[in-house]
Design a protein around this motif. Sequence first.
Motif: not given
Length: 743
Positions: A472-492, A503-510
Amino acid sequence: MSTPTYAAEKQVAIAAVRRACVLTASVFNKLVKQETMTKEDASPVTVGDYAAQAVVNTILGRTFPKDPVVGEEDAADLRQESGKTLRERIVQLASETLAAPLAEGEKEEWGLGPNQAQTSEQLLDAIDRGNYEGGRTGRFWTLDPIDGTKGFLRGEQYAVCLALVVDSRPELGVIGCPNLPVSAADPAGPRGCIFVAVRGQGAYQLALDSPFSAPATRLTIPPSTSETLNFLESVEKAHAKLSFNERVGQVLGITRAPTRMDSQAKYCALARGDGGAYLRMPTGVGYKEKIWDHAAGLILVEEAGGVITDGRGEPLDFGLGRTLGENFGVVAAGKDVHERVIAAIKQAKAEEDVAAQANGSIFKLPPELVRMIFEHFADEQHQFWLVWISTICKALMPEVEAALYRTVAVSSCKNATRLCRALVKRPYRALAVRSLVVYITGGASIKQPLKSALPLLTSLKRLELTVDDPSIFPLLLDAPFRLRTLLTGGYYYPDCVEDILASQPSLQRFSLMFTPRREEPLDLEHARTILRPDILPNLRSLTGWVARFPLTLIKHPYPIVHLALVGATRRDITHAISLFGNTLVTLILIRLIDEQSPPECYWPTYMFRHAHLPKLEYFMVADRYDEHADLPLERETMVIPGLREICPALKTIVWGADGTVIDDLQWDFDGMTSRGWAMTVYARMLFDAIPALERVSIYDDEVAASREVMGEVFTRAEDRTVKGPESASISLDEDMWTLRPET
């Protein structure tokens, strides 16, 4: 079945376009105003249009007599007595062009060379050969003898465009641009180019004066960024909605001015990298693009590595006759930016739709104010009221939905799929989404719905994506949004995390919270996250499950203000403080204490030894003891020399101690019971050492069942005396609560 090479068609098409370019250039040099007519669609038609169509159709009639032609012009006006003067001029020019000496690569049987002059009737019939209506099957040619007639009349850009369409798909395209500079880097240099593309064989730029002998240049659309991207647009306002293009550019963050030129020369410029995207949106209801305006350009762009669709992202349909039917505008761009452009168009269109509906609002208020009112009532308590009012007044539905969709959370594949379908169905909903939470066990079934919906979420600023399927995560590579917060998780742990961050240079929180179902060795080859110092220039908050991502993999001292870690060992904490200590304001830890931990680890402030935390104001720690850990309660290990200098700004300490530690702290250091005696000694030592300290809270983390827990609290009064311990409620930090393994 072998794939057709169209070698003969290519050679003939190049020769025909070159002859037409020579003719049109000659016409321009001799053009007189009386030779210009006007068609019903208000675009000027010159003698060159008719003469060039006569030449090209004559050549096609000789070489491929069974192939019909969809052309722009017909000879009806020329056959009238009123068109006699113009007709004679056209016949003369076309005959002279066909009878010119054979050039390299041309053949006499094509109707070219001396003694190949045609009669007036033959040439008028050749012009009318372009009256074919097109269709879904079979092969036919499309011809625009002078595309961009106003540019032609101004002495600027125009093009002779010829394409072969087979079963409603362009297979061959040739575009001649007599006025286009050979090199965009030298606009004052030589001019005149031919562009040719055959499906599966690439796109090339040829010399106009020697297309068969001079070296050909292979064309590839280069990648674009927001800084280098610009639009290729029509000069004529009647041909494109330029104000709409401007809004699309704002959504994309484009700063470069558009490049404006007439004709399909824009496709040629795009194919060789002179511009980032060609945008032609309809200027009015009911307008349908003509197939001859885009057939040759389509194959050229695609063979140069680009993508061309309508404004909705749908393929252009060349099987509907002489127009593109219901296709909504035309968008051509490199593969790296095309989806972003489409998403920006959808956002701009959604804004138009919302504004149009808001203008008819019963409130007669500015749409921004109406939206603010509804957003104020978008909490759980008032959502029912919003839904009710939208059912009463349908005109308010966009504003209501914009408020309701501002923050969205789904926790099942079924609901996630429904959400994606709702966003795709009405893009203004997607435009409203600012925060999206997807927390799903599994996730493979939502991959395709997410792929359709993510390009629409151009306003998204916060994304929490926790899924078990790493694909699922590779779908974010071409996404048009510019996130400030990205929280990721899962088992793998997905191996594309670093690329996502890049691809998210505006990210402030990860946040990186991948928790294995079982003990699995970490694949450090893939765990390269945030190693490069250039990919997260704005990062200020970092949260991570250290067991899955050792902090020692991070080498760059990002200016982290907020750091929260789960399962942190002494080594991890020491490394983090050495990297981020100078900027940390908040530090939250769930410590792992095992049999290898030294006795000093009993006290949470031990990790400050030899550190430098000049800005730290809030420190919260919860301890996790494994079954073999047994640290003694010792006064000697409690004191950390130099705490005043280490953390001079520290105001709050919250310690979630292990249950056995809580029991220890009820005793004094000699084993005598005294309510909170050891706890009191430790707290007062901290207050004495750190002048800025205002509050120390200690609670039993093993029994904490909510974000509000009971514990022992020490505070500094206004007169600087220390009060406590007092039983009081302690509010856990949001990160501390959400990071707990139990939750």
